[in-house]
Design a protein around this motif. Structure first.
Motif, short mmCIF file in Angstrom:
data_model
loop_
_atom_site.label_atom_id
_atom_site.label_comp_id
_atom_site.label_asym_id
_atom_site.label_seq_id
_atom_site.Cartn_x
_atom_site.Cartn_y
_atom_site.Cartn_z
N UNK A 126 0.81 -1.22 0.00
CA UNK A 126 0.00 0.00 0.00
C UNK A 126 0.84 1.27 0.00
N UNK A 127 2.12 1.17 0.37
CA UNK A 127 2.97 2.35 0.32
C UNK A 127 3.21 2.82 -1.11
N UNK A 128 2.92 1.96 -2.09
CA UNK A 128 3.12 2.32 -3.49
C UNK A 128 2.03 3.25 -4.02
N UNK A 129 0.95 3.40 -3.26
CA UNK A 129 -0.14 4.28 -3.69
C UNK A 129 0.23 5.71 -3.35
N UNK A 130 0.63 6.47 -4.34
CA UNK A 130 1.27 7.76 -4.12
C UNK A 130 0.41 8.77 -3.36
N UNK A 131 -0.89 8.92 -3.64
CA UNK A 131 -1.68 9.92 -2.90
C UNK A 131 -2.25 9.41 -1.58
N UNK A 132 -1.64 8.38 -1.01
CA UNK A 132 -2.19 7.77 0.19
C UNK A 132 -2.27 8.69 1.39
N UNK A 133 -1.41 9.72 1.45
CA UNK A 133 -1.46 10.62 2.60
C UNK A 133 -2.73 11.47 2.62
N UNK A 134 -3.34 11.68 1.47
CA UNK A 134 -4.61 12.41 1.45
C UNK A 134 -5.80 11.46 1.39
N UNK A 135 -5.52 10.15 1.21
CA UNK A 135 -6.61 9.19 1.01
C UNK A 135 -6.96 8.38 2.24
N UNK A 136 -6.00 8.19 3.18
CA UNK A 136 -6.21 7.14 4.16
C UNK A 136 -7.32 7.44 5.17
N UNK A 137 -7.74 8.68 5.28
CA UNK A 137 -8.84 8.98 6.21
C UNK A 137 -10.21 8.75 5.58
N UNK A 138 -10.27 8.54 4.27
CA UNK A 138 -11.56 8.29 3.62
C UNK A 138 -12.14 6.97 4.12
N UNK A 139 -13.45 6.94 4.31
CA UNK A 139 -14.10 5.75 4.85
C UNK A 139 -13.90 4.53 3.95
N UNK A 140 -13.94 4.72 2.63
CA UNK A 140 -13.81 3.56 1.74
C UNK A 140 -12.40 2.98 1.79
N UNK A 141 -11.39 3.84 1.94
CA UNK A 141 -10.02 3.34 2.04
C UNK A 141 -9.82 2.62 3.38
N UNK A 142 -10.38 3.17 4.44
CA UNK A 142 -10.27 2.51 5.74
C UNK A 142 -10.98 1.16 5.75
N UNK A 143 -12.14 1.10 5.10
CA UNK A 143 -12.86 -0.16 5.06
C UNK A 143 -12.11 -1.19 4.24
N UNK A 144 -11.51 -0.76 3.13
CA UNK A 144 -10.71 -1.69 2.34
C UNK A 144 -9.57 -2.25 3.18
#
Length: 393
Positions: free
Chosen positions: A233-251
């Protein structure tokens, strides 16, 4: 890093993030060909047998080859690796554990709360700066504990020589709840809104400045709540702005893996890897991990600057210029940015714990607010002194 995420601009925004891009990365599989020096692969995590690698760690060429493999794992592969029997001196671990338990009792008796960045209050106890506290409490134990060539090689593999070690104890009690999935320091300690102001290439840079890791001070079965991880998951470049989204957390919650650890095992991972400490579902295990946050030696300014004195000195002139309308918002921002400290860290987290936010308000934010609210100069000076006092070790 990967090219899955197609930039529509030079900045990442939360709305642009696509869960399917993260999923396509997390579905990758690690193979033995990817990690030929690993003793085993479990759940996409390569495991290295440290005693079996003793000769490699002692030979400069073999050590460099091993570090190269670890760096590839962290940067462009699974993002995490485990070291079996990283610290073979079990007595040193036990002695350190006894000291840490004593420190926890003393700090709680003194009224400390040991607040955590990502865990619910009361679910754990935290010792900030356990590195220094162990050193002061028992230099002999400290020497035995940190005389660990495998940990040294892991840090150097990611950060190069001359890295800077910081360490914090995390003790999770039976019934202690899991952390929220997250990324870590540096950008991981900023809000998504703040992260969006940093250009995309800084998102790529942030993970290269820190290595996350830890040594287990007890056996940690899966029920004990070892770190939940999402390899790749560290390869996902915009992860710092994405990880608080509910769908990313649920995944994350639907796909994370956990690796049980034995006392003395260590784990290291890229700070951009999505991760979270797990639930301690055992009736009696006090899960103690000594968490390492190891920093690049290059994250420092060239000159030492007395920014507290600068802020106090310029305050009157800056206040007058702002009050008289001689400065625009942009001009005020430029002066503040040139004068005040714009980062919350380093700090003394015993005195300045992460309560209510991941990072304390910066000196620059204090200066800007003081100017725009017309704070009296003596009040601002007291505020600066108070803030500096809590930061001192």
């Amino acid at each position: 890093m990967n090219t899955h995420f197609r930039l529509t601009s030079d900045y990442f925004t939360t709305d642009e993030c696509r869960l399917e891009d993260l999923a396509s990365l997390a579905e990758r599989r690690l193979t033995k060909a990817d990690v030929p020096l690993a003793a085993d692969i479990q759940k996409n995590i390569p495991i290295y047998d440290v005693p079996a690698l003793a000769d490699d760690l002692a030979d400069p060429a073999a050590r460099q080859a091993l570090m190269g493999e670890w760096a590839r794992v962290l940067h462009s592969s699974a993002g995490v690796f485990a070291l079996s029997k990283a610290q073979e001196d079990q007595a040193a671990i036990d002695d350190a554990t006894a000291i840490f338990n004593r420190i926890i009792k003393e700090e709680k008796a003194a009224g400390g709360d040991g607040a955590d960045h990502f865990a619910a209050a009361g679910s754990n106890d935290r010792i900030w700066n356990s590195l220094q506290k162990l050193c002061f409490a028992s230099p002999e134990t400290y020497v035995r504990y940190y005389a660990c060539p495998a940990v040294d090689a892991a840090a150097e593999a990611w950060l190069g020589p001359n890295y800077q070690m910081t360490v914090q104890v995390n003790l999770v009690y039976p019934g202690g709840k899991a952390q929220q999935p997250h990324r870590d320091y540096h950008l991981g300690f900023q809000t998504a809104e703040v992260c969006a102001h940093y250009p995309a290439h800084v998102h790529d840079l942030s993970p290269l400045l820190t290595l996350q890791g830890g040594i287990a001070h007890c056996d940690v079965p899966v029920d004990g709540g070892p770190t939940k991880l999402l390899p790749f998951s560290q390869l996902y470049r915009p992860g710092y702005v994405a990880w608080r989204r509910d769908d990313f957390r649920q995944y994350f919650e639907d796909h994370f893996v956990q690796l049980p650890l034995k006392k003395g095992d260590a784990m290291f991972f890229n700070p951009a890897l999505l991760h979270a400490a797990g639930d301690n579902r055992t009736p009696d295990l006090h899960r103690l991990m000594n968490l390492m946050q190891i920093s690049s030696p290059f994250g420092r300014a060239m000159e030492s600057v007395d920014r507290v004195r600068m802020c106090k000195t310029v305050y009157g002139a800056l206040q007058n210029a702002w009050a008289d309308g001689r400065l625009s918002q942009a001009q005020l921002h430029a002066v503040v940015a040139s004068t005040a400290e714009g980062y919350s860290f380093p700090s003394n987290l015993d005195n300045d714990p992460p309560t209510g936010a991941l990072a304390a308000e910066t000196q620059a934010a204090h200066l800007k607010h003081a100017i725009t609210s017309n704070m009296p100069v003596d009040e601002f000076a007291r505020l600066l002194d108070q803030r500096e006092a809590v930061k001192r070790p």
